[in-house]
Design a protein around this motif. Structure first.
Motif, PDB file in Angstrom:
ATOM      1  N   VAL A  64      81.470 102.541   4.298  1.00  0.00           N
ATOM      2  CA  VAL A  64      80.304 101.678   4.136  1.00  0.00           C
ATOM      3  C   VAL A  64      79.027 102.507   4.111  1.00  0.00           C
ATOM      4  O   VAL A  64      78.748 103.253   5.049  1.00  0.00           O
ATOM      5  N   ASN A  65      78.257 102.364   3.032  1.00  0.00           N
ATOM      6  CA  ASN A  65      76.942 102.987   2.929  1.00  0.00           C
ATOM      7  C   ASN A  65      75.936 102.004   3.517  1.00  0.00           C
ATOM      8  O   ASN A  65      75.677 100.952   2.946  1.00  0.00           O
ATOM      9  N   CYS A  66      75.370 102.347   4.666  1.00  0.00           N
ATOM     10  CA  CYS A  66      74.421 101.455   5.347  1.00  0.00           C
ATOM     11  C   CYS A  66      73.003 101.563   4.787  1.00  0.00           C
ATOM     12  O   CYS A  66      72.142 100.756   5.119  1.00  0.00           O
ATOM     13  N   ASN A  67      72.741 102.554   3.953  1.00  0.00           N
ATOM     14  CA  ASN A  67      71.469 102.751   3.258  1.00  0.00           C
ATOM     15  C   ASN A  67      70.270 103.063   4.140  1.00  0.00           C
ATOM     16  O   ASN A  67      69.166 103.217   3.634  1.00  0.00           O
ATOM     17  N   THR A  68      70.463 103.134   5.413  1.00  0.00           N
ATOM     18  CA  THR A  68      69.391 103.532   6.315  1.00  0.00           C
ATOM     19  C   THR A  68      70.003 103.947   7.650  1.00  0.00           C
ATOM     20  O   THR A  68      71.014 103.396   8.076  1.00  0.00           O
ATOM     21  N   ASP A  69      69.385 104.924   8.251  1.00  0.00           N
ATOM     22  CA  ASP A  69      69.910 105.516   9.480  1.00  0.00           C
ATOM     23  C   ASP A  69      70.097 104.499  10.608  1.00  0.00           C
ATOM     24  O   ASP A  69      71.097 104.511  11.305  1.00  0.00           O
ATOM     25  N   ASN A  70      69.120 103.597  10.769  1.00  0.00           N
ATOM     26  CA  ASN A  70      69.178 102.679  11.911  1.00  0.00           C
ATOM     27  C   ASN A  70      70.197 101.552  11.726  1.00  0.00           C
ATOM     28  O   ASN A  70      70.453 100.800  12.655  1.00  0.00           O
ATOM     29  N   GLN A  71      70.787 101.407  10.548  1.00  0.00           N
ATOM     30  CA  GLN A  71      71.782 100.363  10.323  1.00  0.00           C
ATOM     31  C   GLN A  71      73.213 100.803  10.637  1.00  0.00           C
ATOM     32  O   GLN A  71      74.099  99.967  10.740  1.00  0.00           O
TER      33      GLN A  71
END
Length: 123
Positions: A64-71
């Motif tokens: 899964v690519n969360c597209n942002t570090d905090n996700q």
């Protein structure tokens, strides 16, 4: 079949993880399902690896690519119950560590690198 879920911070980590898994596995018996996180929900992107109709892979990896570090942490927490209920035995998160307190960048000229001594090259 062993099932593993890996949540990554961005596209670079996604590609690195895909290539690493496929190289180590030799493309035998590993299927990668790639999803993208957008506004809290996961959407299917593609399948990679050894995909054979009617035959279960030896290892199934949800990437899964969360597209942002905090996700990364949030998605793991949100998806944990569902993943374990569906037989995932390992859940891994991969985030950037640069520019975080306690994880300074290491450049030879910065004075904070592990070693200031150049490595000797064997002749």
């Amino acid at each position: 079949m062993k099932k593993i879920a890996i949540f990554v911070e961005g596209q670079t980590e996604l590609e690195l993880t895909c290539r690493l898994i496929l190289e180590i596995a030799g493309r035998r018996g590993v299927t990668l399902e790639i999803k993208d996180q957008h506004r809290g929900s996961l959407r299917f992107i593609e399948m990679r690896g050894n995909i054979q109709a009617g035959q279960a892979p030896e290892i199934y990896v949800l990437l899964v690519n969360c597209n942002t570090d905090n996700q990364v942490k949030s998605q793991i927490r949100d998806q944990h119950a569902s993943l374990t209920a569906n037989g995932y035995t390992k859940i891994i998160g991969l985030r950037d560590v640069l520019n975080r307190p306690g994880f300074p960048r290491h450049f030879p000229s910065s004075g904070n690198s592990v070693s200031q001594t150049p490595l000797a090259i064997a002749a």
